[in-house]
Design an enzyme around this catalytic site. Structure first.
Site, PDB file in Angstrom:
ATOM      1  CB  CYS A 132       0.390  18.688  54.487  1.00 58.37           C
ATOM      2  SG  CYS A 132       1.966  18.297  55.629  1.00 58.37           S
ATOM      3  CG  HIS A 242      -1.963  15.876  57.750  1.00 57.84           C
ATOM      4  ND1 HIS A 242      -1.597  15.085  57.836  1.00 57.84           N
ATOM      5  CD2 HIS A 242      -0.639  17.071  56.651  1.00 57.84           C
ATOM      6  CE1 HIS A 242      -0.467  14.450  57.258  1.00 57.84           C
ATOM      7  NE2 HIS A 242       0.188  16.124  56.870  1.00 57.84           N
TER       8      HIS A 242
HETATM    9  P1  NAP Z   1      10.334  11.221  50.186  1.00 57.87           P
HETATM   10  O1  NAP Z   1       8.968  10.293  50.936  1.00 57.87           O
HETATM   11  O2  NAP Z   1      10.913  10.460  52.372  1.00 57.87           O
HETATM   12  O3  NAP Z   1      10.532  11.782  49.371  1.00 57.87           O
HETATM   13  C1  NAP Z   1      12.028  12.361  49.502  1.00 57.87           C
HETATM   14  C2  NAP Z   1      12.293  12.140  48.119  1.00 57.87           C
HETATM   15  O4  NAP Z   1      13.843  13.076  47.929  1.00 57.87           O
HETATM   16  C3  NAP Z   1      12.908  11.071  46.967  1.00 57.87           C
HETATM   17  O5  NAP Z   1      12.558  11.169  45.699  1.00 57.87           O
HETATM   18  C4  NAP Z   1      14.544  11.221  47.369  1.00 57.87           C
HETATM   19  O6  NAP Z   1      15.407  10.678  46.930  1.00 57.87           O
HETATM   20  C5  NAP Z   1      14.804  13.107  47.037  1.00 57.87           C
HETATM   21  N1  NAP Z   1      16.071  12.770  47.670  1.00 57.87           N
HETATM   22  C6  NAP Z   1      16.620  12.943  48.463  1.00 57.87           C
HETATM   23  N2  NAP Z   1      18.136  13.678  48.946  1.00 57.87           N
HETATM   24  C7  NAP Z   1      18.167  13.589  47.320  1.00 57.87           C
HETATM   25  C8  NAP Z   1      18.853  14.925  46.852  1.00 57.87           C
HETATM   26  N3  NAP Z   1      20.428  14.210  47.302  1.00 57.87           N
HETATM   27  N4  NAP Z   1      18.995  14.622  45.135  1.00 57.87           N
HETATM   28  C9  NAP Z   1      17.788  14.960  44.272  1.00 57.87           C
HETATM   29  N5  NAP Z   1      16.930  13.833  45.205  1.00 57.87           N
HETATM   30  C10 NAP Z   1      16.749  13.405  46.373  1.00 57.87           C
HETATM   31  O7  NAP Z   1       9.737  12.957  51.505  1.00 57.87           O
HETATM   32  P2  NAP Z   1       8.832  13.378  50.947  1.00 57.87           P
HETATM   33  O8  NAP Z   1       7.654  13.264  51.843  1.00 57.87           O
HETATM   34  O9  NAP Z   1       7.606  12.683  49.468  1.00 57.87           O
HETATM   35  O10 NAP Z   1       8.546  14.676  51.096  1.00 57.87           O
HETATM   36  C11 NAP Z   1       9.886  15.415  49.692  1.00 57.87           C
HETATM   37  C12 NAP Z   1       9.200  16.765  49.853  1.00 57.87           C
HETATM   38  O11 NAP Z   1       8.479  17.998  50.309  1.00 57.87           O
HETATM   39  C13 NAP Z   1      10.130  17.826  51.712  1.00 57.87           C
HETATM   40  O12 NAP Z   1      10.740  18.915  51.417  1.00 57.87           O
HETATM   41  C14 NAP Z   1       8.801  17.330  52.241  1.00 57.87           C
HETATM   42  O13 NAP Z   1       8.798  18.401  53.488  1.00 57.87           O
HETATM   43  C15 NAP Z   1       7.678  18.352  50.707  1.00 57.87           C
HETATM   44  N6  NAP Z   1       6.562  18.297  51.308  1.00 57.87           N
HETATM   45  C16 NAP Z   1       5.980  16.574  51.713  1.00 57.87           C
HETATM   46  C17 NAP Z   1       4.755  16.335  51.943  1.00 57.87           C
HETATM   47  C18 NAP Z   1       4.120  14.790  52.494  1.00 57.87           C
HETATM   48  O14 NAP Z   1       2.527  15.398  53.303  1.00 57.87           O
HETATM   49  N7  NAP Z   1       4.678  14.346  52.795  1.00 57.87           N
HETATM   50  C19 NAP Z   1       3.501  17.291  52.141  1.00 57.87           C
HETATM   51  C20 NAP Z   1       4.034  18.963  51.755  1.00 57.87           C
HETATM   52  C21 NAP Z   1       5.436  18.876  51.199  1.00 57.87           C
HETATM   53  P3  NAP Z   1      15.958   8.847  46.836  1.00 57.87           P
HETATM   54  O15 NAP Z   1      14.402   8.135  47.613  1.00 57.87           O
HETATM   55  O16 NAP Z   1      16.525   8.493  45.877  1.00 57.87           O
HETATM   56  O17 NAP Z   1      16.616   9.042  47.930  1.00 57.87           O
END
Ligand code: NAP
Length: 338
Positions: A132, A242
Site C-alpha cells: 500500500c 497512509h
Molecule cells: P484482515 O482484515 O485481517 O483480513 C484477513 C482476511 O483473510 C479475512 O477475510 C480472513 O478470514 C482471511 N483468511 C485468513 N486465513 C484464511 C484462510 N486460512 N483461508 C481463507 N481466508 C483466510 O487483513 P487485510 O488487511 O484485509 O489484509 C489482507 C491481505 O491484504 C494481506 O495479505 C495484506 O498484507 C494485504 N494488504 C493489506 C493492506 C491493508 O491496507 N490492510 C494493503 C495492501 C495489502 P476470516 O475473517 O475468516 O479470518
C-alpha cells in the site's frame, strides 16, 4: 457484454470488504461472485448488489468457472491457492507479498506500468498488487520521473492501523479505551497516543519489512534499476489512510515550484492540493474513502537546486489495495475484449 465471474479470497477482511464495495461502486460486470474466508467465518455472508452471498472455504476446484480471483488473505494462502486459481483458468490478482519481487510476475500500478498488462490478453496468470505505501509513492513519482528524471527518493511514512487489517483497527480502538497498562497483540508497542517506528521485522541493516517493500518494489514498478530509494516507516494512531513525507532529487536542476506543481497536476490518479485550496493540504481523514492519491505541501529543499519535498496521502484500503486490484482487472478485461 460478457459478464465476469469473480472470486474474492479474504472476503471478510478489511481489504476483501473494500473489494466487494468497489466492485459494486464501479459497476464491474460481475456475473458469478464467490466469496472465500477462513473456517471461522463459516455460515457468514456478505451483501453485494442487494443479494447475500455466502462465505465459502477454500477447497480443490473452488475456483472453477471464475475469470478472476482477488486474493487478500495473506502470503501463505496466496502461495498455495493463487497458482490453483490460474490452473483453473482465472487471473489471480494478489495483494500479498508472495509474488511481488519474483521476476516471473508483474507488479502493477495501472497508472505507472499498466502497459505490462497488455501482453497477458486472455492468458490467465498471477498479477501482483504492490504494498500500500509503495503504490501511493509511485503514483506521485511517475510524472516527475517521466518529465524531469529522478536520482533518488527519501520517504518517511505515517501509516494508519488499517494497514494491519481488522485486528489492527480493533487494537487501536481498544487501546484508546484503556490507555494505561494495555498489552498489545498486533503492534509491537501500545499504539494509542503513540507512534511506532517499526512495521514488520528488522533486517541486519536495521530496515523493517515495510521499508524493504517500499525500497525494492518502487524500483521494479518504475522500471529504474539505479533509482535509490530510502524509506523510514512509522505506524501512527490514525484509523485509515497512509501519509508520506517525500524528498525527491531530480535529474533536472533549477526548476521552479510552478513547474513541479504543473507536472504533478497532470499525473494520472494523482490530485494536487495546494495552499490556495480550501483543504490547504491532504490529511488522512480527508483521503479516507476517496480514490485519488493526494499530493500537497510542495516546496524546494532549502539551499538545493534539485531536491523537492512533498506530502503524499492515500486510502490504503482503496488505492493501496482493492482499488488498484480492480483497476488491474478493468485493464485486463478491457484489453482482452479488443
Ligand atoms: P484482515 O482484515 O485481517 O483480513 C484477513 C482476511 O483473510 C479475512 O477475510 C480472513 O478470514 C482471511 N483468511 C485468513 N486465513 C484464511 C484462510 N486460512 N483461508 C481463507 N481466508 C483466510 O487483513 P487485510 O488487511 O484485509 O489484509 C489482507 C491481505 O491484504 C494481506 O495479505 C495484506 O498484507 C494485504 N494488504 C493489506 C493492506 C491493508 O491496507 N490492510 C494493503 C495492501 C495489502 P476470516 O475473517 O475468516 O479470518
Amino acid at each position: 457484454m460478457k459478464k465476469i465471474n469473480v472470486g474474492v479470497v479474504g472476503a471478510t477482511g478489511v481489504v476483501g470488504e473494500t473489494f466487494i464495495e468497489l466492485l459494486q461502486e464501479r459497476n464491474f460486470r460481475v456475473g458469478d461472485l464467490k466469496l472465500f474466508a477462513s473456517d471461522s467465518s463459516a455460515g457468514m455472508s456478505r451483501k453485494f448488489a442487494g443479494r447475500d452471498y455466502p462465505i465459502s472455504m477454500l477447497e480443490p476446484s473452488c475456483f472453477k468457472g471464475l475469470d478472476i480471483v482477488f486474493f487478500s488473505a495473506g502470503e501463505g494462502i496466496s502461495k498455495k491457492w493463487a497458482p490453483q486459481a490460474v490452473a483453473s483458468g482465472a487471473f489471480a490478482v494478489d495483494n500479498s507479498s508472495a509474488f511481488r519481487m519474483d521476476d516471473n510476475f508483474d507488479l502493477v500500478v495501472p497508472e505507472v506500468n499498466g502497459d505490462l498488462l497488455e501482453k497477458h490478453h486472455q492468458k490467465p496468470t498471477i498479477i501482483a498488487n504492490p504494498n500500500c505505501s509503495t503504490i501511493q509513492l509511485v503514483v506521485a513519482l511517475k510524472p516527475l520521473q517521466e518529465k524531469f528524471g529522478i536520482h533518488d527518493v527519501r520517504v518517511a511514512s505515517y501509516q494508519s492501523v488499517s494497514g494491519a487489517g481488522r485486528d489492527g483497527m480493533n487494537e487501536l480502538l481498544e487501546n484508546l479505551k484503556e490507555p494505561k497498562g494495555f498489552s498489545p497483540k498486533v503492534f509491537p508497542k501500545a499504539i494509542a497516543f503513540n507512534s511506532i517506528p517499526q512495521i514488520g521485522e528488522f533486517d541486519e541493516q536495521g530496515f523493517c519489512g515495510e521499508e524493504q517493500k517500499i525500497m525494492f518494489e518502487s524500483k521494479k514498478i518504475l522500471r529504474q534499476k539505479d533509482l535509490k530509494v530510502s524509506a523510514f516507516t512509522v505506524r501512527i494512531p490514525s484509523l485509515n489512510s497512509h501519509a508520506e513525507a517525500v524528498w525527491v532529487r531530480l535529474k533536472t536542476n533549477d526548476l521552479n515550484k510552478a513547474q513541479i506543481e504543473s507536472c504533478l497536476s497532470l499525473g494520472q490518479g494523482l490530485k494536487l492540493i495546494d495552499l490556495k485550496d480550501p483543504e490547504k493540504y491532504p490529511t488522512q481523514s480527508f483521503a479516507s474513502g476517496k480514490d485519488p492519491v493526494y499530493v500537497g505541501r510542495i516546496h524546494a529543499e532549502l539551499d538545493s537546486r534539485d531536491t523537492w519535498m512533498m506530502w503524499v496521502v492515500a486510502d490504503n484500503l482503496r488505492k493501496g489495495a482493492a482499488l488498484n486490484g480492480i483497476q488491474i482487472a478493468e485493464r485486463i478485461f478491457d484489453i482482452s475484449m479488443k
